[in-house]
Design an enzyme around this catalytic site. Structure first.
Site: not given
Length: 580
Positions: A316-318, A320
């Site tokens: 998720y986000c960073l 990812g």
């Protein structure tokens, strides 16, 4: 701990550290005064705009014409008595602008103030846009800066020009201003550190309550294994890598909107990483440390303890971005333990990273490095100010009006608001590497990012990918997230859902007014642009979660008895999430 100096992306590798305090002392004081803002970069941008505008007589003439048109339209509106008719208004607010939506703003003299301001704002947009010769980056930044400056002087922000605030003052005999003054004093004390307010933690009480155990602990993360909620589960566990910019439980909020709860109810064994909140002692920890002590350590533990041959990675986000780095390095090294990769609002190519790029340039990063050198980390408040500025009307000015002028109580804190207030710091070295190697240099997308001393390439990734973008994401724009299609040799199933960076991901079944599109592009298929994809993918009502878990199921083996707990260091949610 592994020495990660060889893979560091900092420019400080060959400078004389003994001279650093003398060289940086003035800049560090300046960064504290500006709260990390780069005045030199801003002045350079403004000078670039002014010089190009001065050398563009055609643009100057068009601005004179625009000013004349706006003045004439406003004058006609005022002389007509400010008619309460949208068709008669010279200009309409931009989509989502609710500053002048109340009924009182449609009547004179406040309608004249609102229309005059919107026309002035419109003129500022034209003055800072499409100036011949101005770089696209400075064009976008100047327009943004002008919007911020104009927004500060909106008539809605002041008592004597806000009809709703005036009416409330008369109605309550000034009690609203008394309440607003008390709220301002509390906020000021918290801002200056005199009386920092920390709302009582709800973690482990009504947030992050999915049952599980901390089964592994490194210096940077705790690995939580959640109890199964079904008799049988798919043999391939799920490892979730959240962003370290916030606490992990964004994906385990309340039971009804918990991603963890939903996945376990669908028959998956779920592991979640909970990142440590670093302090000054962690200043020298870099991206390589987060990779080694995060996804790599977690994957080793899961495969060793559960005997699983494959694991589904979810970032998720960073998180990812970090998972993508791990997947690329594993593909390079012949490690085939990943069954699939899901990227939730996560970027791998930062060439078009949206509005956040206006805050990230060489001058800004250098200023942040000076600030972090004195602290050892970046405070969450110093970082979140950029996110607030991108939506200043909603997150700054409207709150000030509501709290200080109208005297309204702060709205009850829901689960997402509580999570958003529970922020974390970031180590100086890691954050500098991330900004330089991703945002400034785009090393990962261009095959220059090094892991263990050798470059990795996303083109080596062959496992199925599920990507998720959200329509109104200001942090990871969906068209930027979409670039994963062109970076690897993988089949990509992409889902686009309504909502923003957080709310779009937290789109549980039963959530009202949710819709999404999903479409799979095979590696051998022709490349689709985001706009082509948008025309091809069909709209579906409801949550995208069932489509995702169905996709995960097709990448998994037949269900069997769940694995036993692989350790018991403490009960979930663990200890790292409690660190302030």
């Amino acid at each position: 701990m592994k020495d990660t100096g060889k893979t560091a992306g900092l420019r400080t590798a060959d400078h004389d550290e003994s001279r650093e305090p003398d060289n940086r002392a003035l800049r560090q004081k300046l960064t504290k005064f500006t709260r990390g803002g780069p005045p030199i970069s801003t002045m350079t941008m403004m000078n670039d705009w002014a010089l190009h505008l001065a050398a563009a007589p055609d643009k100057q003439l068009s601005l004179m014409k625009k000013a004349q048109e706006n003045w004439f339209a406003w004058s006609q509106f005022v002389m007509a008595g400010c008619p309460d008719d949208p068709e008669a208004s010279p200009i309409a607010p931009q989509k989502g602008d609710r500053r002048f939506s109340g009924e009182a703003w449609a009547k004179a003299p406040f309608a004249a103030l609102a229309q005059g301001f919107l026309l002035a704002e419109n003129f500022a947009d034209h003055a800072t846009s499409d100036v011949p010769g101005l770089t696209p980056a400075h064009d976008a930044s100047m327009t943004f800066l002008a919007r911020q400056l104009m927004g500060a002087f909106a008539p809605s922000n002041f008592l004597m020009t806000n009809p709703e605030a005036l009416s409330k003052t008369i109605e309550t005999r000034g009690e609203n201003l008394q309440n607003g003054g008390a709220a301002f004093l509390r906020d000021w004390q918290a801002l200056t550190g005199q009386d920092a307010l920390h709302p009582p933690s709800r973690v482990g009480k009504d947030l992050a309550v999915s049952r599980g155990k901390v089964v592994l602990r490194t210096h940077l993360m705790e690995l939580i294994q959640y109890e199964p909620t079904t008799d049988k589960v798919h043999p391939e566990p799920i490892l979730i890598v959240p962003a370290w910019i916030m606490k992990y439980y964004i994906l385990d909020l309340s039971p009804e909107n918990s991603v963890v709860r939903y996945l376990t109810d669908q028959g998956f064994t779920v592991f979640m990483m909970s990142w440590r909140n670093p302090d000054a002692a962690d200043a020298d920890l870099g991206m390589a440390d987060y990779l080694e002590q995060g996804p790599r350590a977690a994957l080793d533990h899961i495969c060793t303890k559960t005997k699983a041959k494959k694991v589904h990675g979810v970032g998720y986000c960073l998180g990812g971005t970090l998972l993508s780095i791990a997947a690329a390095s594993m593909a390079r090294d012949g490690d085939d333990r990943l069954a699939s990769m899901t990227l939730l609002a996560a970027q791998t190519d930062f060439s078009e990273a949206g509005e956040l790029m206006m805050f990230i340039n060489e001058s800004q990063v250098s200023f942040l490095e000076d600030l972090m050198a004195s602290q050892g980390y970046l405070e969450a408040t110093q970082m979140m100010s950029a996110f607030q500025m991108m939506r200043s009307n909603d997150l700054i000015w409207s709150r000030m009006v509501r709290t200080y002028l109208l005297g309204d109580d702060e709205p009850a804190m829901n689960d997402l608001m509580a999570w958003n207030a529970d922020s974390t710091r970031m180590p100086a070295r890691m954050h500098s590497e991330y900004l330089r190697q991703m945002f400034l240099n785009n090393d990962l997308a261009t095959g220059r990012y090094a892991v263990d001393g050798h470059a990795v390439s996303l083109r080596d990734i062959r496992i199925p990918v599920f990507g998720v973008g959200t329509e109104t994401d200001h942090i990871a724009p969906w068209k930027s997230v979409f670039k994963i299609h062109a970076l690897g040799h993988a089949d990509v199933t992409f889902a686009l859902t309504n909502g923003g960076h957080n709310a779009g991901v937290l789109s549980e079944p039963g959530h009202k007014r949710r819709h999404f599109r999903v479409y799979t592009t095979r590696d051998q298929d022709r490349a689709l642009t985001p706009d082509d994809w948008l025309e091809t993918a069909k709209m579906s009502e409801g949550s995208w979660w069932p489509a995702w878990t169905k996709w995960l199921g097709t990448q998994s083996s037949e269900k069997a008895l769940p694995p036993k707990m692989t350790g018991d260091l403490s009960d979930a949610p663990g200890t790292y999430v409690m660190m302030e």
